[in-house]
Motif scaffolding. Sequence first.
Motif, PDB file in Angstrom:
ATOM      1  N   GLY A  55       0.524  -4.579 -49.459  1.00 57.40           N
ATOM      2  CA  GLY A  55      -0.394  -5.447 -50.174  1.00 57.40           C
ATOM      3  C   GLY A  55       0.131  -6.830 -50.455  1.00 57.40           C
ATOM      4  N   ALA A  56       1.215  -7.240 -49.781  1.00 58.38           N
ATOM      5  CA  ALA A  56       1.789  -8.563 -50.047  1.00 58.38           C
ATOM      6  C   ALA A  56       2.585  -9.030 -48.832  1.00 58.38           C
ATOM      7  N   LEU A  57       2.815 -10.343 -48.780  1.00 61.80           N
ATOM      8  CA  LEU A  57       3.747 -10.903 -47.813  1.00 61.80           C
ATOM      9  C   LEU A  57       5.024 -11.226 -48.569  1.00 61.80           C
ATOM     10  N   TYR A  58       6.124 -10.598 -48.181  1.00 63.87           N
ATOM     11  CA  TYR A  58       7.404 -10.822 -48.856  1.00 63.87           C
ATOM     12  C   TYR A  58       8.505 -10.841 -47.798  1.00 63.87           C
ATOM     13  N   ASN A  59       9.723 -11.157 -48.201  1.00 63.60           N
ATOM     14  CA  ASN A  59      10.786 -11.426 -47.227  1.00 63.60           C
ATOM     15  C   ASN A  59      10.971 -10.291 -46.222  1.00 63.60           C
ATOM     16  N   ARG A  60      11.144  -9.076 -46.718  1.00 62.07           N
ATOM     17  CA  ARG A  60      11.426  -7.972 -45.802  1.00 62.07           C
ATOM     18  C   ARG A  60      10.241  -7.669 -44.905  1.00 62.07           C
ATOM     19  N   GLN A  63      10.018 -10.300 -42.103  1.00 60.67           N
ATOM     20  CA  GLN A  63      11.058 -10.152 -41.089  1.00 60.67           C
ATOM     21  C   GLN A  63      10.879  -8.914 -40.221  1.00 60.67           C
ATOM     22  N   ASN A  64       9.989  -8.011 -40.634  1.00 65.85           N
ATOM     23  CA  ASN A  64       9.749  -6.783 -39.869  1.00 65.85           C
ATOM     24  C   ASN A  64       8.336  -6.706 -39.315  1.00 65.85           C
ATOM     25  N   SER A  65       7.693  -7.860 -39.148  1.00 63.42           N
ATOM     26  CA  SER A  65       6.379  -7.870 -38.518  1.00 63.42           C
ATOM     27  C   SER A  65       6.515  -7.531 -37.041  1.00 63.42           C
ATOM     28  N   PHE A  66       5.433  -7.075 -36.426  1.00 63.48           N
ATOM     29  CA  PHE A  66       5.502  -6.767 -34.998  1.00 63.48           C
ATOM     30  C   PHE A  66       5.826  -8.018 -34.196  1.00 63.48           C
ATOM     31  N   ALA A  67       5.383  -9.203 -34.691  1.00 62.10           N
ATOM     32  CA  ALA A  67       5.640 -10.455 -33.981  1.00 62.10           C
ATOM     33  C   ALA A  67       7.132 -10.750 -33.923  1.00 62.10           C
ATOM     34  N   PRO A  85       7.251 -19.408 -40.967  1.00 60.05           N
ATOM     35  CA  PRO A  85       7.047 -20.148 -42.215  1.00 60.05           C
ATOM     36  C   PRO A  85       7.547 -19.280 -43.372  1.00 60.05           C
ATOM     37  N   ASP A  86       8.857 -19.297 -43.593  1.00 58.93           N
ATOM     38  CA  ASP A  86       9.501 -18.365 -44.523  1.00 58.93           C
ATOM     39  C   ASP A  86       8.793 -18.333 -45.870  1.00 58.93           C
ATOM     40  N   ILE A  87       8.548 -17.126 -46.340  1.00 68.17           N
ATOM     41  CA  ILE A  87       7.812 -16.944 -47.575  1.00 68.17           C
ATOM     42  C   ILE A  87       8.701 -17.083 -48.811  1.00 68.17           C
ATOM     43  N   ASN A  88      10.014 -16.783 -48.655  1.00 75.61           N
ATOM     44  CA  ASN A  88      10.963 -16.911 -49.767  1.00 75.61           C
ATOM     45  C   ASN A  88      10.482 -16.181 -51.018  1.00 75.61           C
ATOM     46  N   ALA A  89      10.141 -14.927 -50.853  1.00 73.22           N
ATOM     47  CA  ALA A  89       9.649 -14.124 -51.977  1.00 73.22           C
ATOM     48  C   ALA A  89      10.155 -12.690 -51.807  1.00 73.22           C
ATOM     49  N   GLU A  90      10.830 -12.177 -52.807  1.00 75.70           N
ATOM     50  CA  GLU A  90      11.382 -10.827 -52.713  1.00 75.70           C
ATOM     51  C   GLU A  90      10.315  -9.752 -52.850  1.00 75.70           C
ATOM     52  N   VAL A  91       9.298 -10.000 -53.679  1.00 76.57           N
ATOM     53  CA  VAL A  91       8.259  -8.986 -53.882  1.00 76.57           C
ATOM     54  C   VAL A  91       6.871  -9.506 -53.526  1.00 76.57           C
ATOM     55  N   ILE A 445      -3.600  -0.205 -45.436  1.00 75.25           N
ATOM     56  CA  ILE A 445      -4.265  -1.062 -44.447  1.00 75.25           C
ATOM     57  C   ILE A 445      -3.285  -1.580 -43.399  1.00 75.25           C
ATOM     58  N   HIS A 446      -2.135  -2.050 -43.847  1.00 76.33           N
ATOM     59  CA  HIS A 446      -1.183  -2.704 -42.952  1.00 76.33           C
ATOM     60  C   HIS A 446      -0.061  -1.758 -42.536  1.00 76.33           C
ATOM     61  N   PRO A 447       0.348  -1.814 -41.259  1.00 75.92           N
ATOM     62  CA  PRO A 447       1.459  -0.967 -40.818  1.00 75.92           C
ATOM     63  C   PRO A 447       2.756  -1.334 -41.525  1.00 75.92           C
ATOM     64  N   ASN A 448       3.620  -0.341 -41.700  1.00 76.38           N
ATOM     65  CA  ASN A 448       4.941  -0.623 -42.259  1.00 76.38           C
ATOM     66  C   ASN A 448       5.896  -1.016 -41.127  1.00 76.38           C
ATOM     67  N   ALA A 449       7.162  -1.208 -41.452  1.00 80.77           N
ATOM     68  CA  ALA A 449       8.117  -1.709 -40.458  1.00 80.77           C
ATOM     69  C   ALA A 449       8.226  -0.775 -39.259  1.00 80.77           C
ATOM     70  N   ARG A 450       8.284   0.513 -39.504  1.00 76.55           N
ATOM     71  CA  ARG A 450       8.427   1.467 -38.392  1.00 76.55           C
ATOM     72  C   ARG A 450       7.208   1.414 -37.481  1.00 76.55           C
ATOM     73  N   ALA A 451       6.018   1.380 -38.062  1.00 76.00           N
ATOM     74  CA  ALA A 451       4.809   1.302 -37.244  1.00 76.00           C
ATOM     75  C   ALA A 451       4.726  -0.037 -36.514  1.00 76.00           C
ATOM     76  N   ASN A 452       5.230  -1.108 -37.121  1.00 76.68           N
ATOM     77  CA  ASN A 452       5.257  -2.387 -36.426  1.00 76.68           C
ATOM     78  C   ASN A 452       6.139  -2.334 -35.188  1.00 76.68           C
ATOM     79  N   ALA A 453       7.181  -1.506 -35.223  1.00 77.20           N
ATOM     80  CA  ALA A 453       8.015  -1.331 -34.031  1.00 77.20           C
ATOM     81  C   ALA A 453       7.220  -0.636 -32.923  1.00 77.20           C
ATOM     82  N   PHE A 454       6.447   0.381 -33.274  1.00 79.14           N
ATOM     83  CA  PHE A 454       5.561   1.023 -32.291  1.00 79.14           C
ATOM     84  C   PHE A 454       4.569   0.004 -31.735  1.00 79.14           C
ATOM     85  N   LEU A 455       4.028  -0.836 -32.624  1.00 72.67           N
ATOM     86  CA  LEU A 455       3.056  -1.837 -32.206  1.00 72.67           C
ATOM     87  C   LEU A 455       3.691  -2.852 -31.254  1.00 72.67           C
TER      88      LEU A 455
END
Length: 486
Positions: A55-60, A63-67, A85-91, A445-455
Motif C-alpha cells: 500500500g505504499a512506495l518505500y525504499n525497499r 528497489q525490488n520492483s520488477f523493473a 526517482p528515489d523515494i527516500n522513505a523507509e515506510v 493488489i501489488h506483487p511483493n518482491a518475490r512475485a516481482n522476480a517471477f514477473l
Amino acid sequence: MKRIFSVLITLPLGWLVSCQYTFPEDPMLTPQPGQADFSKMITIGSSITAGVMDGALYNRSQQNSFAVILAEQMEAAGGGPFNLPDINAEVGSFILSPPGANLGRLILRVNGGRVVPEPIVPGNPITPFSGDKSGLNNFGVNGLSLAAALVPETGNSNQPEHPLFNPHYARFASNPGTSTLIGDAVAALADGGTFFVFWLGKNDVLPYAIAGGAVPELLTGDQEFSQRYQTALGAVLRANPATKGAVGNIPDLNTLPFFSTVPWNALPLSGSLASLANGAYTQYNQVLDGVAESGLIDETEKNLRKINFQAGQNGFVIEDKTLTDLREMGIPSIRLSKPEDKVALTTAQILGQVVEGNGAAIQGVTVPIGDQFVLLPSEQSLMEQKIATFNQIIQSMVATEPERLVLVDVNDLMSRVALGTVSAGTVPLSNSIVPPNGGFSTDGIHPNARANAFLANHFIESINEKWESTIPKVNPNAYIGNDLPR
C-alpha cells in the motif's frame, strides 16, 4: 489508534517461523543481447512499475520492483545503469490513508494469536525528488491512467484539486505543470534510449474495481482507451525509431487477493446474537412476502432479499443495486452477501463496527455495507469484458510493429498464479498475502518482491524468445515474500 484493517488471517505461527525458501539452480547460457540493445532501458508504467508494495512506495519496495530486477538481469546482456526517482522513505505513505492521517506501509502483526495487516505509524510524506531528473530510467507512477500520462495537470502541484493531479508524478516531473509523464519518458528515449518497457492501462480499470464497481464512470470508454493508448505508445515509438520494446497487458483484476482475503461469510455470530439480529428483520421479511404475492418480484428474488442469520459464520447485509427498485415502497435494495460476491479488503475497516455510537446500528448487520465495498457478479462480468476489450486493443497495437514490439502476457501469468500452477523449483507462488509463499504484498493488489522476480522472468522469457537474447533469469526464491508477522 484503531487499526485500519481488522481482517484476520488464521495461521499456525510455528509453521510460519520454521518455513524457509529453497534455492533451485538453473543452467545458464552465455548472456547475449541477441537482436536487441539493452544499454539504455526506459520503463513506463503505473504502480507495479514504480514498485508500490504494502500500500505504499518505500525504499525497499522501490528497489525490488520488477523493473529494477529486470534491469539488473539485463546488465549481463549489455544493459546499462538504471536510475530511479528515489523515494527516500523507509515506510512510505499509505495510498489509502484517510484525509489527515499519517500512515505508512502495511505490515503483518500478531494480535491475539492471529495475524492482521496494520499500517506503520507514522508514515513518510511524499517529498520532491532531488536528483538528476534528466537521467531517470524508470517512469512508473502509482495510480497513473492513460489520460493522466498524457496531460500536464498530472504533475501540477499548484493545482492539487485537479482530478488527475498525482503527487507521485509531481515529485519528479521535469517541469511540473508543463511536462507530461509520456513526454518525460519520450525525452529519455530520445536521449540515447535503446529499449523500453511499456505497461499502462491497468488504472483504466483498477479504480472501478477497488471502489466496488460503485462508480461506473471510473471505467475508461473503449474509444477513449484506444485513442489514448495509441497516442501514448505512438509517442514512445517515435521517440527513437531504433528502439525496441516489451508491452504488458492487463491482468484479470477479479483474481486479486484484495477480493478474496475477506470471505463473503466474514460475520461470526453466536446463536443469541443471530436471534437478536433476526428480530430487526422480521417485519422486513414479512413485507417481502406481500410484495412477492403482488407479483412485483418473483420467489427467487424474494428469497434472495430475505435476511436470516444463524449461529456461526454469516454473510453480511449489503446493498445491491441490481435488485428490483422498491424504494418508493420504503423497501431497501439489500440482501446477504453470497459466495458469488467479491468482498473488498477495505470492508474489514467497517464490518461489525458500531455507527456513531449507536449500539443498534452495526455495519453489515443492521446497517448495509455500501456498494463500494463489494463487487457484485454483474460488476465482475463488466470488468472482465472491459479488460478483454482493452487487452485486444493492446494486442492489436503491438501487432502493428512486429519487428519492434513484443507482447508480454501478464494476464496469463496472473491467471496461472491464481490457479496455483506457478512455482520456482518446488516452492509455489500462491495467490494470497500469506507468507512465505503468498505472491501479493499486504495490500492485496501489488506483487511483493518475490512475485516481482517471477514477473521480471516473465518479461525476460518474452524478450529472449522474440529477439534471441539470453538475458539470464533471476531466482525468485532469492527474494523475500511478505515479512513474517511482528
